[in-house]
Design a protein around this motif. Sequence first.
Motif, short mmCIF file in Angstrom:
data_model
loop_
_atom_site.label_atom_id
_atom_site.label_comp_id
_atom_site.label_asym_id
_atom_site.label_seq_id
_atom_site.Cartn_x
_atom_site.Cartn_y
_atom_site.Cartn_z
N HIS A 72 -38.50 -23.62 30.07
CA HIS A 72 -38.92 -24.65 29.12
C HIS A 72 -40.41 -24.55 28.84
O HIS A 72 -41.16 -24.04 29.66
CB HIS A 72 -38.62 -26.05 29.67
CG HIS A 72 -37.19 -26.45 29.54
ND1 HIS A 72 -36.80 -27.76 29.43
CD2 HIS A 72 -36.06 -25.72 29.48
CE1 HIS A 72 -35.48 -27.81 29.32
NE2 HIS A 72 -35.01 -26.59 29.36
N ALA A 85 -36.38 -25.89 25.42
CA ALA A 85 -35.98 -24.65 26.06
C ALA A 85 -36.46 -23.49 25.20
O ALA A 85 -36.49 -23.59 23.97
CB ALA A 85 -34.46 -24.60 26.22
N HIS A 170 -32.52 -34.23 26.91
CA HIS A 170 -32.59 -33.05 26.02
C HIS A 170 -31.86 -33.34 24.75
O HIS A 170 -30.86 -33.95 24.70
CB HIS A 170 -32.01 -31.83 26.70
CG HIS A 170 -32.89 -31.33 27.76
ND1 HIS A 170 -33.84 -30.37 27.55
CD2 HIS A 170 -33.02 -31.67 29.05
CE1 HIS A 170 -34.48 -30.14 28.66
NE2 HIS A 170 -33.99 -30.91 29.58
#
Length: 170
Positions: A72, A85, A170
């Motif tokens: 990341h 990412a 995320h």
Amino acid sequence: MPHFLSRITLGAALIASCIGAAQAQQVTVQDAWVRATVPQQKATGAFMRLKADKDVRLVSVSTPAAPIAEVHEMKMVDNVMKMRAVEGLDLHAGKSVDLQPGGYHVMLMDLPAQVKAGDVVPLTLVFQGKDGQRETVQVQAPARSMASAAAPAGGSMAGPGEHGGGMHKH
């Protein structure tokens, strides 16, 4: 097995071992550590310093400690810290790249169990050269508590608190 065949087999194993050792030295990993978690926390970060003898790219990370391990990047975008990412991380020959809180790092997600200070987390890093050759490096990263996660002496890793523990979306 005839005696001469055992010598050939032993010789081949020795050559393969030497080749493996030479490949393992193309990328070095220093000061690897993982941030310990609190109970029920499902994500944490792994940090380290990488240095390669030739241009390579970190293309994957895995660990038995988490079903998801990704490289990341954290960076400031329009005055907001964003994390995403990345498909890979380039390492240029002879230059160190720090994976540290607040920058590039390895995220371990969907943790099935708490990572406690003192645990050792095995990581498998896969690097790929421009020629397509892959090199695998095994790392044993000790887990450190937030209080002891400061940079090692002489290191440039950032201290605790820059890549918050708790909730991670995320």
